[in-house]
Scaffold this motif. Structure first.
Motif, PDB file in Angstrom:
ATOM      1  N   PHE A 109      59.752   6.519 -18.975  1.00  0.00           N
ATOM      2  CA  PHE A 109      60.469   5.332 -19.054  1.00  0.00           C
ATOM      3  C   PHE A 109      60.291   4.974 -20.546  1.00  0.00           C
ATOM      4  N   ARG A 110      61.076   4.002 -21.129  1.00  0.00           N
ATOM      5  CA  ARG A 110      60.869   3.404 -22.261  1.00  0.00           C
ATOM      6  C   ARG A 110      60.942   1.858 -22.434  1.00  0.00           C
ATOM      7  N   GLN A 111      60.382   1.119 -23.366  1.00  0.00           N
ATOM      8  CA  GLN A 111      60.749  -0.096 -23.637  1.00  0.00           C
ATOM      9  C   GLN A 111      60.581  -0.510 -24.947  1.00  0.00           C
ATOM     10  N   ALA A 112      61.778  -1.091 -25.537  1.00  0.00           N
ATOM     11  CA  ALA A 112      62.052  -1.478 -26.783  1.00  0.00           C
ATOM     12  C   ALA A 112      61.610  -2.785 -26.857  1.00  0.00           C
ATOM     13  N   PRO A 113      61.334  -3.503 -27.851  1.00  0.00           N
ATOM     14  CA  PRO A 113      60.853  -4.812 -28.219  1.00  0.00           C
ATOM     15  C   PRO A 113      61.885  -5.867 -27.720  1.00  0.00           C
ATOM     16  N   GLY A 114      61.458  -6.709 -26.892  1.00  0.00           N
ATOM     17  CA  GLY A 114      62.445  -7.665 -26.206  1.00  0.00           C
ATOM     18  C   GLY A 114      63.321  -7.314 -25.074  1.00  0.00           C
TER      19      GLY A 114
ATOM     20  N   ARG B  27      61.792  -2.638 -19.287  1.00  0.00           N
ATOM     21  CA  ARG B  27      61.450  -0.943 -19.375  1.00  0.00           C
ATOM     22  C   ARG B  27      62.530  -0.242 -18.569  1.00  0.00           C
ATOM     23  N   GLU B  28      63.167   0.722 -19.272  1.00  0.00           N
ATOM     24  CA  GLU B  28      64.293   1.506 -18.724  1.00  0.00           C
ATOM     25  C   GLU B  28      63.751   2.929 -18.210  1.00  0.00           C
ATOM     26  N   PHE B  29      64.331   3.592 -17.302  1.00  0.00           N
ATOM     27  CA  PHE B  29      64.254   4.865 -16.961  1.00  0.00           C
ATOM     28  C   PHE B  29      64.875   5.809 -18.126  1.00  0.00           C
ATOM     29  N   VAL B  30      64.176   7.142 -18.269  1.00  0.00           N
ATOM     30  CA  VAL B  30      64.740   7.918 -19.356  1.00  0.00           C
ATOM     31  C   VAL B  30      65.202   9.357 -18.581  1.00  0.00           C
ATOM     32  N   ALA B  31      64.102   9.720 -18.114  1.00  0.00           N
ATOM     33  CA  ALA B  31      64.187  11.532 -17.509  1.00  0.00           C
ATOM     34  C   ALA B  31      63.160  11.399 -16.234  1.00  0.00           C
ATOM     35  N   ALA B  32      63.431  12.295 -15.353  1.00  0.00           N
ATOM     36  CA  ALA B  32      62.684  12.637 -14.272  1.00  0.00           C
ATOM     37  C   ALA B  32      62.729  14.117 -13.953  1.00  0.00           C
ATOM     38  N   ILE B  33      61.566  14.733 -13.367  1.00  0.00           N
ATOM     39  CA  ILE B  33      61.710  16.114 -12.896  1.00  0.00           C
ATOM     40  C   ILE B  33      60.862  16.227 -11.715  1.00  0.00           C
TER      41      ILE B  33
ATOM     42  N   TYR C 118      57.314   4.807 -25.247  1.00  0.00           N
ATOM     43  CA  TYR C 118      57.680   5.659 -24.145  1.00  0.00           C
ATOM     44  C   TYR C 118      56.622   6.055 -23.315  1.00  0.00           C
ATOM     45  N   TYR C 119      56.717   5.669 -21.834  1.00  0.00           N
ATOM     46  CA  TYR C 119      55.723   5.815 -21.125  1.00  0.00           C
ATOM     47  C   TYR C 119      55.816   7.074 -19.951  1.00  0.00           C
ATOM     48  N   CYS C 120      54.738   7.558 -19.861  1.00  0.00           N
ATOM     49  CA  CYS C 120      54.805   8.730 -18.746  1.00  0.00           C
ATOM     50  C   CYS C 120      54.475   8.167 -17.416  1.00  0.00           C
ATOM     51  N   ALA C 121      55.184   8.563 -16.504  1.00  0.00           N
ATOM     52  CA  ALA C 121      55.001   8.059 -15.052  1.00  0.00           C
ATOM     53  C   ALA C 121      54.775   9.204 -13.796  1.00  0.00           C
TER      54      ALA C 121
ATOM     55  N   GLY D 195      51.315   5.977 -17.633  1.00  0.00           N
ATOM     56  CA  GLY D 195      50.166   6.103 -18.903  1.00  0.00           C
ATOM     57  C   GLY D 195      50.530   4.985 -19.781  1.00  0.00           C
ATOM     58  N   GLN D 196      49.607   5.063 -21.079  1.00  0.00           N
ATOM     59  CA  GLN D 196      49.571   3.683 -21.713  1.00  0.00           C
ATOM     60  C   GLN D 196      50.621   3.741 -22.850  1.00  0.00           C
ATOM     61  N   GLY D 197      51.373   4.536 -22.909  1.00  0.00           N
ATOM     62  CA  GLY D 197      52.619   4.742 -24.002  1.00  0.00           C
ATOM     63  C   GLY D 197      52.174   5.071 -25.159  1.00  0.00           C
ATOM     64  N   THR D 198      53.228   5.783 -25.774  1.00  0.00           N
ATOM     65  CA  THR D 198      53.394   6.251 -27.012  1.00  0.00           C
ATOM     66  C   THR D 198      54.589   5.579 -27.847  1.00  0.00           C
ATOM     67  N   GLN D 199      54.350   5.463 -29.114  1.00  0.00           N
ATOM     68  CA  GLN D 199      55.551   4.696 -29.975  1.00  0.00           C
ATOM     69  C   GLN D 199      56.161   5.771 -30.367  1.00  0.00           C
ATOM     70  N   VAL D 200      57.784   5.299 -30.407  1.00  0.00           N
ATOM     71  CA  VAL D 200      58.544   6.300 -31.002  1.00  0.00           C
ATOM     72  C   VAL D 200      59.409   5.231 -31.800  1.00  0.00           C
ATOM     73  N   THR D 201      59.462   5.855 -33.179  1.00  0.00           N
ATOM     74  CA  THR D 201      60.397   4.746 -33.914  1.00  0.00           C
ATOM     75  C   THR D 201      61.334   5.811 -34.762  1.00  0.00           C
ATOM     76  N   VAL D 202      62.565   5.476 -34.781  1.00  0.00           N
ATOM     77  CA  VAL D 202      63.671   6.204 -35.418  1.00  0.00           C
ATOM     78  C   VAL D 202      64.137   5.268 -36.348  1.00  0.00           C
ATOM     79  N   SER D 203      64.100   5.726 -37.689  1.00  0.00           N
ATOM     80  CA  SER D 203      64.770   4.945 -38.770  1.00  0.00           C
ATOM     81  C   SER D 203      65.918   5.691 -39.298  1.00  0.00           C
ATOM     82  N   SER D 204      66.956   4.913 -39.915  1.00  0.00           N
ATOM     83  CA  SER D 204      67.971   5.382 -40.362  1.00  0.00           C
ATOM     84  C   SER D 204      67.936   5.919 -41.556  1.00  0.00           C
TER      85      SER D 204
END
Length: 121
Positions: free
Chosen positions: A37-42, A45-51, A94-97, A112-121
């Motif tokens: 799952f992932r959660q952006a500021p503001g 939390r949304e689903f991303v992928a599952a296996i 990004y959170y593992c679940a 999981g506790q989460g890991t930050q992913v930041t993508v810049s232009s």
């Protein structure tokens, strides 16, 4: 008592790739459906992928299809998220679940506790 620890996040340019890892501590997660799952500021939390536990069937939210790949190695109690062609809108924690299908927030047994992913232009 399963503990999940994410790693692999970071700051990258748009178009780059990252591989996230989620390692289970203390117990195997082979009986669980795993996901990200992932959660952006503001934002919520949304689903991303599952296996599924066999690794044969995967699920993705529409916005990442064709770019992200989820995989798992049950022998290592580890799940991965390969992220290619990253976009600024992928920026989030990004959170593992671990849980059961359907992999919704209410069906998650361990986070999981989460890991930050930041993508810049």
């Amino acid at each position: 008592q399963v503990q999940l620890v994410e790693s692999g996040g970071g700051l990258v340019q748009a178009g780059a790739s990252l591989r996230l890892s989620c390692a289970a501590s203390g117990r195997t997660f082979s009986t669980y459906t795993m996901g990200w799952f992932r959660q952006a500021p503001g934002k919520e939390r949304e689903f991303v992928a599952a296996i599924r536990r066999s690794g044969e069937i995967t699920y993705y939210t529409d916005s990442v299809k064709g770019r992200f790949t989820i995989s798992r190695d049950n022998a290592k109690n580890t799940v991965y998220l390969q992220m290619n062609s990253l976009k600024p809108e992928d920026t989030a924690v990004y959170y593992c679940a671990a849980g059961a299908l359907p992999l919704r927030t209410e069906n998650i047994d361990y986070w999981g506790q989460g890991t930050q992913v930041t993508v810049s232009s």
